[in-house]
Design a protein around this motif. Sequence first.
Motif, PDB file in Angstrom:
ATOM      1  N   THR A 281      -2.057  10.748   8.033  1.00 27.83           N
ATOM      2  CA  THR A 281      -3.118  10.970   7.448  1.00 27.83           C
ATOM      3  C   THR A 281      -3.011  10.293   6.600  1.00 27.83           C
ATOM      4  O   THR A 281      -3.657  10.546   5.337  1.00 27.83           O
ATOM      5  N   ASN A 282      -1.504  10.148   6.724  1.00 28.91           N
ATOM      6  CA  ASN A 282      -1.373   9.886   4.928  1.00 28.91           C
ATOM      7  C   ASN A 282      -0.816   8.174   4.572  1.00 28.91           C
ATOM      8  O   ASN A 282      -0.689   7.211   3.810  1.00 28.91           O
ATOM      9  N   GLU A 283      -1.948   7.584   5.499  1.00 23.23           N
ATOM     10  CA  GLU A 283      -2.280   6.106   5.764  1.00 23.23           C
ATOM     11  C   GLU A 283      -2.614   5.186   4.304  1.00 23.23           C
ATOM     12  O   GLU A 283      -3.560   5.571   4.029  1.00 23.23           O
ATOM     13  N   THR A 284      -1.930   4.063   4.090  1.00 26.99           N
ATOM     14  CA  THR A 284      -2.848   3.472   2.631  1.00 26.99           C
ATOM     15  C   THR A 284      -3.908   2.559   3.130  1.00 26.99           C
ATOM     16  O   THR A 284      -4.094   1.949   4.824  1.00 26.99           O
TER      17      THR A 284
ATOM     18  N   ALA B 243       5.521  -7.769  12.265  1.00 29.02           N
ATOM     19  CA  ALA B 243       5.377  -6.712  11.019  1.00 29.02           C
ATOM     20  C   ALA B 243       4.919  -7.020   9.582  1.00 29.02           C
ATOM     21  O   ALA B 243       4.245  -6.705   9.257  1.00 29.02           O
ATOM     22  N   LYS B 244       6.206  -7.903   9.851  1.00 25.65           N
ATOM     23  CA  LYS B 244       5.989  -8.748   8.176  1.00 25.65           C
ATOM     24  C   LYS B 244       4.569  -9.299   8.363  1.00 25.65           C
ATOM     25  O   LYS B 244       4.409  -9.691   6.382  1.00 25.65           O
ATOM     26  N   LEU B 245       4.721  -9.920   8.793  1.00 26.02           N
ATOM     27  CA  LEU B 245       3.540 -10.928   8.830  1.00 26.02           C
ATOM     28  C   LEU B 245       2.209 -10.525   8.719  1.00 26.02           C
ATOM     29  O   LEU B 245       1.463 -10.968   7.860  1.00 26.02           O
ATOM     30  N   ALA B 246       2.031  -9.067   9.220  1.00 31.35           N
ATOM     31  CA  ALA B 246       0.629  -8.556   9.203  1.00 31.35           C
ATOM     32  C   ALA B 246       0.801  -8.056   7.651  1.00 31.35           C
ATOM     33  O   ALA B 246       0.080  -7.456   7.307  1.00 31.35           O
ATOM     34  N   TYR B 247       1.902  -7.716   7.265  1.00 31.09           N
ATOM     35  CA  TYR B 247       1.915  -6.747   5.620  1.00 31.09           C
ATOM     36  C   TYR B 247       1.781  -7.343   4.735  1.00 31.09           C
ATOM     37  O   TYR B 247       0.934  -7.590   4.018  1.00 31.09           O
ATOM     38  N   GLN B 248       1.644  -8.902   5.133  1.00 34.31           N
ATOM     39  CA  GLN B 248       1.673  -9.881   3.897  1.00 34.31           C
ATOM     40  C   GLN B 248       0.501 -10.405   4.087  1.00 34.31           C
ATOM     41  O   GLN B 248      -0.235 -10.906   3.058  1.00 34.31           O
ATOM     42  N   TYR B 249      -0.588 -10.302   5.392  1.00 34.33           N
ATOM     43  CA  TYR B 249      -2.072 -10.717   4.761  1.00 34.33           C
ATOM     44  C   TYR B 249      -2.712  -9.149   4.934  1.00 34.33           C
ATOM     45  O   TYR B 249      -3.719  -9.411   4.354  1.00 34.33           O
ATOM     46  N   ALA B 250      -1.779  -8.263   5.301  1.00 33.60           N
ATOM     47  CA  ALA B 250      -2.406  -6.898   3.983  1.00 33.60           C
ATOM     48  C   ALA B 250      -2.704  -7.579   2.880  1.00 33.60           C
ATOM     49  O   ALA B 250      -3.616  -6.996   2.572  1.00 33.60           O
TER      50      ALA B 250
ATOM     51  N   ASP C 244      -1.882   0.008   4.884  1.00 33.13           N
ATOM     52  CA  ASP C 244      -1.575   0.238   6.309  1.00 33.13           C
ATOM     53  C   ASP C 244      -2.992   0.017   6.988  1.00 33.13           C
ATOM     54  O   ASP C 244      -2.730  -0.187   8.058  1.00 33.13           O
ATOM     55  N   GLU C 245      -4.047  -0.088   6.753  1.00 35.90           N
ATOM     56  CA  GLU C 245      -5.438  -0.023   7.176  1.00 35.90           C
ATOM     57  C   GLU C 245      -5.495  -1.439   7.756  1.00 35.90           C
ATOM     58  O   GLU C 245      -5.836  -1.808   9.007  1.00 35.90           O
ATOM     59  N   PHE C 246      -5.320  -1.968   6.903  1.00 37.53           N
ATOM     60  CA  PHE C 246      -5.423  -3.540   6.678  1.00 37.53           C
ATOM     61  C   PHE C 246      -3.884  -4.376   7.556  1.00 37.53           C
ATOM     62  O   PHE C 246      -5.008  -5.512   8.198  1.00 37.53           O
ATOM     63  N   ALA C 247      -3.468  -3.910   7.168  1.00 31.50           N
ATOM     64  CA  ALA C 247      -1.809  -4.155   8.318  1.00 31.50           C
ATOM     65  C   ALA C 247      -2.818  -4.246   9.830  1.00 31.50           C
ATOM     66  O   ALA C 247      -1.805  -5.046  10.923  1.00 31.50           O
ATOM     67  N   LYS C 248      -2.510  -3.024  10.085  1.00 29.24           N
ATOM     68  CA  LYS C 248      -3.055  -2.558  11.451  1.00 29.24           C
ATOM     69  C   LYS C 248      -3.969  -3.283  12.182  1.00 29.24           C
ATOM     70  O   LYS C 248      -3.937  -4.847  13.260  1.00 29.24           O
ATOM     71  N   ALA C 249      -5.216  -4.137  11.373  1.00 34.15           N
ATOM     72  CA  ALA C 249      -6.047  -4.770  11.776  1.00 34.15           C
ATOM     73  C   ALA C 249      -5.758  -6.189  11.428  1.00 34.15           C
ATOM     74  O   ALA C 249      -5.588  -6.958  12.840  1.00 34.15           O
ATOM     75  N   ALA C 250      -4.344  -6.530  11.132  1.00 31.87           N
ATOM     76  CA  ALA C 250      -4.359  -8.014  10.927  1.00 31.87           C
ATOM     77  C   ALA C 250      -2.855  -7.997  11.762  1.00 31.87           C
ATOM     78  O   ALA C 250      -2.915  -9.138  12.969  1.00 31.87           O
TER      79      ALA C 250
END
Length: 64
Positions: free
Chosen positions: A12-15, A47-54, A18-24
């Motif tokens: 529940t502490n996701e930001t 994971a690194k690439l997903a957070y870059q997209y986020a 984090d939601e954008f990274a999960k989708a990416a």
Amino acid sequence: MDFEVRSTDDVTNETLRDEFAKAALRGLLSSPHLVGQHAHESPSQAAKLAYQYADAMLKARSKK
């Protein structure tokens, strides 16, 4: 491979980042041909690439 078991309180502490990274990440793993094969080199690379997209999505969102 061991997986850490987290409580539901951690989830529940996701930001929004984090939601954008999960989708990416879902998109990267389901369509690697769109971004090349580097998303499949390792889980940490994906994971690194997903957070870059986020981060890019957050930046674009702030420019509205």
